[in-house]
Motif scaffolding. Structure first.
Motif, PDB file in Angstrom:
ATOM      1  N   TYR A 174       0.845  -1.194   0.000  1.00  0.00           N
ATOM      2  CA  TYR A 174       0.000   0.000   0.000  1.00  0.00           C
ATOM      3  C   TYR A 174       0.880   1.242   0.000  1.00  0.00           C
ATOM      4  O   TYR A 174       1.866   1.321   0.722  1.00  0.00           O
ATOM      5  CB  TYR A 174      -0.904   0.049   1.237  1.00  0.00           C
ATOM      6  N   SER A 179      -3.023   0.064  -3.980  1.00  0.00           N
ATOM      7  CA  SER A 179      -3.034  -0.903  -2.903  1.00  0.00           C
ATOM      8  C   SER A 179      -3.512  -2.250  -3.424  1.00  0.00           C
ATOM      9  O   SER A 179      -4.282  -2.323  -4.372  1.00  0.00           O
ATOM     10  CB  SER A 179      -3.952  -0.423  -1.764  1.00  0.00           C
ATOM     11  N   GLN A 198      -3.630  -3.348   3.467  1.00  0.00           N
ATOM     12  CA  GLN A 198      -2.494  -2.842   4.245  1.00  0.00           C
ATOM     13  C   GLN A 198      -1.965  -3.902   5.210  1.00  0.00           C
ATOM     14  O   GLN A 198      -0.761  -4.040   5.384  1.00  0.00           O
ATOM     15  CB  GLN A 198      -2.879  -1.582   5.025  1.00  0.00           C
TER      16      GLN A 198
END
Length: 649
Positions: A174, A179, A198
């Motif tokens: 990310y 991402s 993440q």
């Protein structure tokens, strides 16, 4: 002004002159203080000198000023191994692997993981650059060429095995460019940007990810992602995701955030706030992990142990800042943690000023135990380190030699023929250190690799009596496994000044006269060295000729450090006087003298006493009358004599 006495056979007591029948008899009234033995209670062969002995090092670091025998096993700071009684030895050898030619700017290590008994690591470039993934060659100490390249910064990694038995190495990535996650099935690398990711974890035979915005998703197989709960916090609040047991003892997903700990409710696809709530801060929860039966949640340099019971939670403060903290140039923020067989490892990133939250800031709950927790003074960038916690104390496993360089990631693995190691990222390189799978007597560890040097600082020792004069007499250093290159240096400092005096510059097989034994250092050329407080610093060394030969398996071993010291109270004098009450004296009748003597005896404050005329009042004593015996006539005859004893308190 002080009174004086110029007459023969006269004293002055409480504003009155009294005649005496005999000379004043003086005696030293202060009691010689009893000896004290701290540490090894068998070291009691001296009648008047006291002993403090350091031989059990297992209490760990973090005590700056020692209070009582209960802290004799503690250190202020140490890079030595502290897990053994009667053995203080060099730390494990840290090896810096050869960094690959990645071509990235200001590279950091985004994640390290093990897959197929091999170690993989992702190097991140700056925010405008990609990340590159490499595999370590244990035989040739190289990372080879990049296996894959992501468009974003790698932030986490897990190994996921789906219901069909297909195993994947997964890297979350990310940054501002986007991402997603990248996975490897043993033959090919595939990037999946369908879901912002993440942090990652594995639970209920599913791969789970959470995004920067707090959106949780899961996949039963790679590529089948489904949205689940949304964290009810601002974007960027998540600092870790992991699996731990809930109050019913069932494993569940938890998310650490900048505001506290949240638990995932899978039945209702929602997050529920736990009682572990913090005042919001960017460092809260980073590196949170489960180890043994507890969840450990960092908050700067502080660390909270969280046990989720059936009826209530128990929260205790266990961080390396829990007592007196750490030296100012070693403080920072815990950014990552990993569990091992023997201890919980914590990476302290000294690029950042430490944060400590008072335990009173945590909501109190029934069954919760909390201890005092003082804020840590913020400092400039220092030296990053890895420390270990074994539920007894903290030990420094590794200390960076690079000022202001942080830690990027950490991973414990038994890859490469079960080489049990901790791996970490630091200063553009991946480092590793062998870990013993059990607590073993150092004398029996023939193949343990030792670092070249370490230091060990005891706390300041003042015997718990700052009001007593103390004199260091002798220092006994018992050591073994000494050679011409395995040696120990001994220094000491006094009265809270960090200025060291060398007592033993190099204790080795030559200066000891043998490979093991006891060396005695005498303070002050037999006169002793006065101190209010005293501390010692030991520096252990082995040969630095090579780190690949037999030298790396050798370490000097300090068995004990024993200080022989004397304490002495300030001199207090007592005096015995025969007071003559048989005649008038200087305007006072025998009755007057007796009444004034009784008044001095019954006085609630100290009274002035002297029998000298020295011009400066140096022999004027402020005393209590501690005893009085007398001979008196009867009836109207007030004459007699009284023997009194006066003494300084």
């Amino acid at each position: 002004m002080p009174a004086s006495v110029i007459e023969t056979n006269e004293i002055y007591l409480n504003d009155t002159y009294f005649p005496t029948t005999k000379p004043v008899r003086s005696v030293l009234a202060s009691l010689y203080p009893a000896k004290v033995v701290i540490g090894d209670t068998s070291k009691d062969d001296q009648l008047r000198s006291s002993i403090v002995a350091w031989s059990d090092w297992r209490g760990g670091i973090g005590i700056n000023r020692m209070e009582g025998a209960g802290e004799v096993s503690r250190a202020w700071y140490s890079t030595a191994q502290l897990r053994y009684k009667n053995h203080l030895v060099l730390p494990g050898l840290a090896t810096e692997s050869t960094a690959p030619s990645h071509g990235l700017t200001d590279a950091t290590i985004g994640a390290i993981n093990t897959y197929g008994d091999e170690v993989y690591a992702a190097w991140n470039g700056s925010n405008s650059e990609n990340a590159k993934i490499f595999k370590y060659n244990n035989t040739g100490d190289s990372w080879g060429s990049a296996l894959d390249e992501t468009e974003d910064q790698v932030t986490d990694s897990v190994v996921f095995t789906d219901a069909s038995g297909n195993s994947h190495l997964v890297f979350a990535h990310y940054d501002a460019n986007g991402s997603g996650y990248t996975h490897y099935d043993g033959s090919s690398w595939t990037s999946n940007d369908a879901k912002d990711t993440q942090f990652l974890t594995v639970w209920d035979d599913r791969l789970w990810g959470i995004s920067y915005t707090g959106q949780l998703w899961y996949a039963t197989t790679i590529g089948t992602e489904v949205n689940d709960a949304v964290l009810p916090l601002p974007d960027g609040s998540v600092t870790a995701m992991f699996v731990a047991r809930n109050a019913a003892g069932i494993p569940n997903i938890y998310v650490a955030t900048k505001e506290g700990l949240f638990m995932h409710n899978a039945d209702n696809a929602r997050f529920e706030e736990t009682q572990m709530e913090f005042p919001i801060h960017s460092e809260n929860g980073k590196g949170t992990t489960r180890w043994r039966d507890s969840v450990y949640i960092p908050s700067g340099l502080g660390l909270y142990k969280y046990i989720n019971g059936s009826n209530s939670a128990v929260i205790t403060v266990v961080g390396p800042d829990r007592d007196d903290g750490m030296p100012f140039d070693k403080r920072g923020a815990i950014r990552m943690m990993e569990g091992s067989h023997n201890e919980l490892l914590a990476g302290i990133d000294a690029r950042f000023s430490p944060l400590s939250i008072a335990s009173t800031s945590i909501p109190y709950q029934q069954g919760t135990t909390q201890t005092g927790h003082s804020p840590v003074i913020e400092s400039d960038a220092g030296y990053s380190s890895i420390v270990g916690y074994n539920e007894m104390g903290w030990e420094t496993k590794w200390l960076s030699g690079n000022l202001g360089k942080g830690l990027d990631s950490m991973h414990v693995s038994s890859s490469y023929d079960e080489e049990y190691r901790v791996w970490w990222g630091h200063n553009n390189s991946v480092w590793f250190m062998n870990l013993p799978p059990a607590i073993i007597n150092p004398s029996e560890m023939a193949e343990f690799e030792y670092a070249e040097e370490c230091i060990h600082e005891t706390p300041w020792f003042n015997a718990g009596q700052s009001e007593v004069d103390k004199l260091a007499l002798k220092l006994r250093i018992e050591a073994q496994d000494l050679t011409s290159t395995e040696k120990v240096k001994v220094e000491y400092a006094t009265d809270y000044a960090e200025s060291y005096t060398t007592a033993v510059p190099s204790l080795d097989a030559s200066t000891m006269g043998a490979a093991s034994g006891t060396h005695v250092y005498t303070f002050g050329s037999s006169l002793g060295t006065e101190f209010r407080a005293i501390k010692f610093k030991l520096t252990l060394n082995r040969s630095d000729a090579t780190t690949t030969g037999l030298e790396k398996f050798e370490s000097p071993d300090v068995v004990s450090l024993t200080l022989e010291w004397r304490k002495k109270m300030p001199a207090k004098w007592g005096h015995q006087v025969d007071v003559d009450l048989t005649h008038d004296y200087k305007g006072n009748t025998p009755q007057d003298l007796r009444e004034k003597l009784v008044s001095a005896i019954e006085e609630t404050t100290l009274v002035e006493f002297t029998f000298r005329d020295d011009g400066g009042g140096t022999r004027n004593y402020y005393v209590d009358v501690t005893s009085a015996t007398g001979l008196e006539f009867t009836g109207h005859d007030e004459r007699g004599s009284t023997t009194i004893t006066v003494a300084e308190p």
